[in-house]
Write an enzyme that holds these catalytic residues in place. Structure first.
Site, PDB file in Angstrom:
ATOM      1  N   THR A 196       0.822  -1.195   0.000  1.00  0.00           N
ATOM      2  CA  THR A 196       0.000   0.000   0.000  1.00  0.00           C
ATOM      3  C   THR A 196       0.868   1.262   0.000  1.00  0.00           C
ATOM      4  OG1 THR A 196      -1.660  -1.230   1.216  1.00  0.00           O
ATOM      5  CG2 THR A 196      -1.665   1.152   1.547  1.00  0.00           C
ATOM      6  N   GLY A 226     -10.206  -3.510   2.419  1.00  0.00           N
ATOM      7  CA  GLY A 226      -9.318  -3.377   3.578  1.00  0.00           C
ATOM      8  C   GLY A 226      -9.487  -2.032   4.271  1.00  0.00           C
ATOM      9  N   ASP A 227      -8.464  -1.655   5.009  1.00  0.00           N
ATOM     10  CA  ASP A 227      -8.535  -0.416   5.799  1.00  0.00           C
ATOM     11  C   ASP A 227      -8.271   0.846   4.979  1.00  0.00           C
ATOM     12  OD1 ASP A 227      -5.852  -1.446   5.526  1.00  0.00           O
ATOM     13  OD2 ASP A 227      -5.205   0.167   6.860  1.00  0.00           O
ATOM     14  N   THR A 247      -0.548   1.290   6.703  1.00  0.00           N
ATOM     15  CA  THR A 247      -0.257   0.187   5.787  1.00  0.00           C
ATOM     16  C   THR A 247      -0.118  -1.083   6.605  1.00  0.00           C
ATOM     17  OG1 THR A 247       1.374  -0.760   4.287  1.00  0.00           O
ATOM     18  CG2 THR A 247       2.195   0.864   5.850  1.00  0.00           C
ATOM     19  N   GLY A 248      -0.708  -2.163   6.116  1.00  0.00           N
ATOM     20  CA  GLY A 248      -0.603  -3.409   6.875  1.00  0.00           C
ATOM     21  C   GLY A 248      -1.812  -4.280   6.628  1.00  0.00           C
ATOM     22  N   GLY A 250      -5.190  -5.061   6.676  1.00  0.00           N
ATOM     23  CA  GLY A 250      -6.348  -4.184   6.815  1.00  0.00           C
ATOM     24  C   GLY A 250      -7.382  -4.627   7.830  1.00  0.00           C
TER      25      GLY A 250
HETATM   26  N1  GLY Z   1      -3.738  -2.293   4.132  1.00  0.00           N
HETATM   27  C1  GLY Z   1      -4.227  -2.646   2.881  1.00  0.00           C
HETATM   28  C2  GLY Z   1      -5.290  -3.647   2.909  1.00  0.00           C
HETATM   29  O1  GLY Z   1      -5.381  -4.421   3.854  1.00  0.00           O
HETATM   30  O2  GLY Z   1      -6.057  -3.709   1.986  1.00  0.00           O
END
Ligand code: GLY
Length: 330
Positions: A196, A226-227, A247-248, A250
């Protein structure tokens, strides 16, 4: 006319004809990320490292140039993310990971800390730069979050640049999907190394902004989101507290409400941004999640927090700082 009245009119005339006072040159600051994950120094060749550092530096420079020229934090965030979306090394825009079905479905969000205006899109497949779509929604102001076909329709109505599926598809991401499907590697391993992208910025007018863009996770199914496009989880900005891009993994970042939680700790508990970011990443870790954040304080302090072995990252400011890094401890 009395002398007093004459003086009053003279003064009023002076103010009316005076040119608008230029905003005094003040500080600006920017931080960016290109994903966090389990990285090993042994597997990172000098050549590869130089490539990633150059890509991060170019994006950082693009954002710094906007701010140096007196541009807004939101413009700087957009400029950085467009560059990273166009770079196939990162999991956003071109070079996004593949879904289980072999498509690229893109998520993005952006927020302006000046007025809390925000835009977010999920599951977009035909818009070249999802961050521009999120920002067009932010400026339009009627809705914050659009998904799938509706988001594409909004993009077409606002004449945003379209792209064919082949623009986003890259061989290395296709191979990652094949490895994932064969059970040879987890989604975390294939994604988080090249993840990300995001940016946070403070402009010389004192405004904060944040943005994030991603292809999500390799092999995602059932319209998984995701997040990154979730305001409050992957992205948040409020001039009263801070600006955050995450980032990670989500799923964990959504459950903790990472971005808003960091800003709340800063605003309500009076914590400094590093303390708040470290505490919230520890909460993500406590429930099994991995990843990191970049955080910008209203005074221009840019900090990183991550619980992985590395995070592609960089920061620059008006005092002359301009640095990129990959591994923890750098
Ligand atoms: N952090 C990106 C996702 O999980 O989609």
């Amino acid at each position: 006319m009395t002398n007093r009245l004459r003086r009053f009119f003279a003064l009023a005339l002076t103010f009316a004809s005076a040119p608008a006072m230029a905003h005094p040159p003040e500080q600006w600051s920017i931080a960016i990320h290109g994903g966090a994950g389990t990285m090993s120094r042994e597997e990172m060749t000098d050549e590869k490292r130089a490539e990633y550092e150059a890509a991060l530096q170019a994006a950082l420079d693009a954002g710094a140039k906007v701010l140096e020229g007196g541009g807004s934090a939101i413009d700087a965030v957009r400029a950085v993310i467009v560059m990273l979306e166009d770079d196939p090394r990162f999991n956003a825009g071109r070079g996004a990971v593949f879904t289980w079905e072999g498509t690229n479905e893109l998520d993005a969000s952006i927020m302006d800390g000046r007025d809390l205006s925000a835009g977010a899109v999920a599951g977009v497949t035909g818009v070249k730069n999802p961050i521009l779509l999120a920002d067009a929604m932010r400026r339009d102001g009627r809705h914050v979050f659009l998904a799938g076909k509706g988001a594409e329709q909004f993009a077409a109505e606002h004449r945003l640049e379209q792209a064919e599926p082949s623009w986003f598809a890259t061989d290395h991401r296709l191979r990652a999907l094949e490895r994932f499907k064969a059970g040879k590697v987890s989604a975390i391993e294939v994604d988080l190394k090249f993840g990300t992208v995001g940016a946070v910025a403070l402009d010389s007018a004192g405004n904060l902004a944040a943005g994030t863009s991603t292809g999500g996770t390799t092999g995602k199914r059932w319209g998984r989101i995701g997040d990154s496009p979730v305001i409050g989880a992957g992205t948040y900005a409020d001039n009263k507290s801070c600006a955050v891009s995450a980032t990670g993994e989500g799923e964990y970042f959504i459950r903790v409400g990472v971005a808003h939680r960091i800003c709340s700790r800063v605003e309500l508990a009076g914590e400094d941004v590093q303390t708040a970011a470290d505490a919230v990443i520890a909460e993500v870790g406590a429930i099994g999640g991995e990843g990191g954040v970049i955080v910008m304080a209203p005074d221009g302090r840019a900090v990183f927090a991550f619980n992985t072995t590395g995070m592609y990252r960089g920061r620059a400011d008006s005092s002359g700082t301009s640095e990129v890094a990959i591994f923890a401890g750098e």
